[in-house]
Design a protein around this motif. Sequence first.
Motif, short mmCIF file in Angstrom:
data_model
loop_
_atom_site.label_atom_id
_atom_site.label_comp_id
_atom_site.label_asym_id
_atom_site.label_seq_id
_atom_site.Cartn_x
_atom_site.Cartn_y
_atom_site.Cartn_z
N ALA A 1 25.66 -45.53 0.94
CA ALA A 1 25.41 -46.64 1.86
C ALA A 1 25.51 -46.18 3.31
O ALA A 1 24.71 -46.58 4.17
CB ALA A 1 26.39 -47.78 1.59
N VAL A 2 26.49 -45.31 3.59
CA VAL A 2 26.66 -44.79 4.96
C VAL A 2 25.44 -43.97 5.36
O VAL A 2 24.95 -44.06 6.49
CB VAL A 2 27.95 -43.95 5.06
CG1 VAL A 2 27.99 -43.18 6.38
CG2 VAL A 2 29.17 -44.86 4.95
N VAL A 3 24.93 -43.15 4.44
CA VAL A 3 23.72 -42.36 4.72
C VAL A 3 22.57 -43.29 5.09
O VAL A 3 21.84 -43.05 6.06
CB VAL A 3 23.34 -41.50 3.51
CG1 VAL A 3 21.98 -40.83 3.74
CG2 VAL A 3 24.40 -40.44 3.25
N GLY A 4 22.41 -44.37 4.33
CA GLY A 4 21.34 -45.32 4.62
C GLY A 4 21.52 -46.00 5.97
O GLY A 4 20.56 -46.15 6.73
N VAL A 5 22.76 -46.40 6.27
CA VAL A 5 23.03 -47.07 7.56
C VAL A 5 22.75 -46.13 8.72
O VAL A 5 22.12 -46.52 9.72
CB VAL A 5 24.49 -47.56 7.60
CG1 VAL A 5 24.88 -47.99 9.01
CG2 VAL A 5 24.69 -48.72 6.63
N VAL A 6 23.21 -44.88 8.62
CA VAL A 6 23.00 -43.92 9.71
C VAL A 6 21.51 -43.63 9.90
O VAL A 6 21.02 -43.59 11.04
CB VAL A 6 23.78 -42.62 9.43
CG1 VAL A 6 23.39 -41.53 10.43
CG2 VAL A 6 25.28 -42.87 9.50
N CYS A 7 20.78 -43.45 8.80
CA CYS A 7 19.34 -43.18 8.91
C CYS A 7 18.62 -44.35 9.58
O CYS A 7 17.80 -44.15 10.49
CB CYS A 7 18.75 -42.92 7.52
SG CYS A 7 19.22 -41.33 6.80
N LEU A 8 18.92 -45.57 9.14
CA LEU A 8 18.25 -46.74 9.67
C LEU A 8 18.57 -46.96 11.15
O LEU A 8 17.67 -47.13 11.97
CB LEU A 8 18.63 -47.98 8.86
CG LEU A 8 18.05 -49.32 9.34
CD1 LEU A 8 16.53 -49.27 9.30
CD2 LEU A 8 18.59 -50.47 8.50
N THR A 9 19.86 -46.93 11.48
CA THR A 9 20.26 -47.22 12.86
C THR A 9 19.83 -46.11 13.83
O THR A 9 19.50 -46.38 14.98
CB THR A 9 21.78 -47.42 12.96
OG1 THR A 9 22.45 -46.31 12.33
CG2 THR A 9 22.20 -48.71 12.27
N SER A 10 19.82 -44.87 13.37
CA SER A 10 19.37 -43.79 14.26
C SER A 10 17.87 -43.89 14.52
O SER A 10 17.41 -43.63 15.65
CB SER A 10 19.71 -42.43 13.65
OG SER A 10 19.11 -42.25 12.38
N LEU A 11 17.11 -44.27 13.52
CA LEU A 11 15.66 -44.47 13.73
C LEU A 11 15.40 -45.62 14.71
O LEU A 11 14.53 -45.53 15.57
CB LEU A 11 14.97 -44.74 12.40
CG LEU A 11 14.83 -43.54 11.46
CD1 LEU A 11 14.25 -43.98 10.12
CD2 LEU A 11 13.93 -42.46 12.09
N VAL A 12 16.17 -46.70 14.57
CA VAL A 12 16.05 -47.82 15.51
C VAL A 12 16.43 -47.37 16.91
O VAL A 12 15.79 -47.74 17.91
CB VAL A 12 16.92 -49.00 15.05
CG1 VAL A 12 16.90 -50.11 16.10
CG2 VAL A 12 16.44 -49.54 13.71
N GLY A 13 17.46 -46.53 17.02
CA GLY A 13 17.88 -46.02 18.31
C GLY A 13 16.79 -45.17 18.97
O GLY A 13 16.54 -45.29 20.18
N LEU A 14 16.15 -44.33 18.20
CA LEU A 14 15.05 -43.51 18.74
C LEU A 14 13.88 -44.40 19.18
O LEU A 14 13.26 -44.17 20.22
CB LEU A 14 14.57 -42.51 17.69
CG LEU A 14 15.53 -41.35 17.35
CD1 LEU A 14 15.01 -40.58 16.15
CD2 LEU A 14 15.69 -40.43 18.56
N ALA A 15 13.61 -45.44 18.38
CA ALA A 15 12.51 -46.34 18.71
C ALA A 15 12.80 -47.17 19.95
O ALA A 15 11.87 -47.67 20.62
CB ALA A 15 12.23 -47.27 17.53
N ALA A 16 14.07 -47.31 20.31
CA ALA A 16 14.44 -48.09 21.49
C ALA A 16 14.02 -47.41 22.79
O ALA A 16 13.91 -48.06 23.82
CB ALA A 16 15.96 -48.33 21.50
#
Length: 399
Positions: free
Chosen positions: A224-239
Motif C-alpha cells: 500500500a505504501v508503494v502505491g501511495v508513494v507512486c501515486l502522490t509522486s506522480l501527482v507532485g510531478l504533474a503539479a
Amino acid sequence: MTKSWLTNTWLTNTWLTNAAIAVWISTNSVLILLYGLAGMKSHPAVTAAVMIGPLVVVAGTFRLRRADYLFAALAALMLASVAVNGSTTTGRDYVLLAISMASYPAFRAVGSRFDLSRFSYIMAAVVLVGTVLTAWAVVHDKSGEFKPLVLGYHEGPTVFCLTWGFLVFALLSTNMPPFQWGLAAVLIALPSFVFAAAMVRHPFVALGLTLVATAWTGSRRQLAVVGVVCLTSLVGLAARPATSGKIIGLVVQNVQKPVVSCDTEDTFAIRIILTKEALSLLPKAGLLGQGVGTFARQSCYKTEPHNIVLQVAVEAGVTAAVLLVALFIAALISAARRARLDSAASFVFAGLVFVGIEFLMSGSLTNSALFFGLMGWAVGLPQEDAREISAEPHLLASR
C-alpha cells in the motif's frame, strides 16, 4: 524497590538516545533548519556539536564480532593511505572522515535503547517542518532552478526527502493499530507529493528500490505504501508540468547524444561521467590509492564520484573497497537474520539497504556517517535465537 531520582532523569531516559539517533540520521536536515532559521550559513562549533553529540550519547561498550575485524582492517588501510600519500585534502575533510568512521563503533552499542515509537515522533516533527518549508519554497522560489531553494539551500528538498525515507521505514516497522494508520498515511503521502513537486529524484529511486528489496520483511501495508508513494509522486510531478518537462527533455537529450560531455546539467548523466572517470583511474590507484580527495581534483566536474565504493577504490585502494563491500554485506546479513521478527532490526535493515543504494548514487567518503553508523548498528543487533524477539514485535510476528 523505588527507582532513584537519577533513573528517571532526562539523561538516562531513552528519549535522549532516540532524539540523538534521530538527529544523527537527519543531521543535514537539522543543520539546514538551525542555520536557515537563524539566517546563518554555517558555524564549525554548531556543526561539530550536531555531528559528534549523538555519537557521544549512543556510544558504549560492546563485544567484538567477526565483522568488526573487517572494519578494523578497513580503518587500518585508510590510515596507511593517509600516511603514505600525505596530506591530499583539507583538514576539514579529514575531520569529517574521522567522524564518519567513528559512527561505526559508536552505533555498535545502541542495543535495546532504541525505541521506534519515540524515534518516529521526533522524525515526524523534523519531516513535517521540512515538508512545509519545501512546499513554501516550491510556491514562492524565483531562483529559476529545478529544485527550489529551501532556507537558502539548494539541496534542502533532497536532504529533507532522505530524512522522510527513514520515517517511512520506521512507520512500516512499527506495529500500529489500524486507526493510527490514517495519520501514518498522511506522513507518507504529503511529503511524497511535496518532494516530488520539488523535483527530488534519486531519493525516490533509492526508496522504491528499498521497498522492493525489503518486501519479504513487510506486510500488505508495504504494498500500500508503494502505491501511495507512486501515486502522490506522480501527482507532485504533474503539479509543475513545465519543470518536469524540462527535466525529462534533458534526460532524453543526453540519452540521444553519442557522447555526453562535461557541460551537461542532467545529474544522472553527470553520475555516468563520474563513474567512467573513476573506472579509468583504478589502474593508477595502487595498493593504497591516491589519497583522500584526489578524485575531485582530477574530475572534469571537480567533485567526488558520487559512489562511495569507487571513491574508496581510487583514493584508498581496491583492497579497501573490497573490505568496505564485505563489511556492508556482513552488516546486511546480520540485520536480515532478525528483520522479520524484530521491529528495530526491520528498521535497521531497511535503512541500511536505503543508505547503501544512496551511497552508490550520491555517496561521499568524507560525509559517510550514515553509511558507517548503520553498518555498525546492524552488526551490533542481538543475534540470539529468532524466537527471543524484542518487546515490540514486528508486524509479521503474529502472522
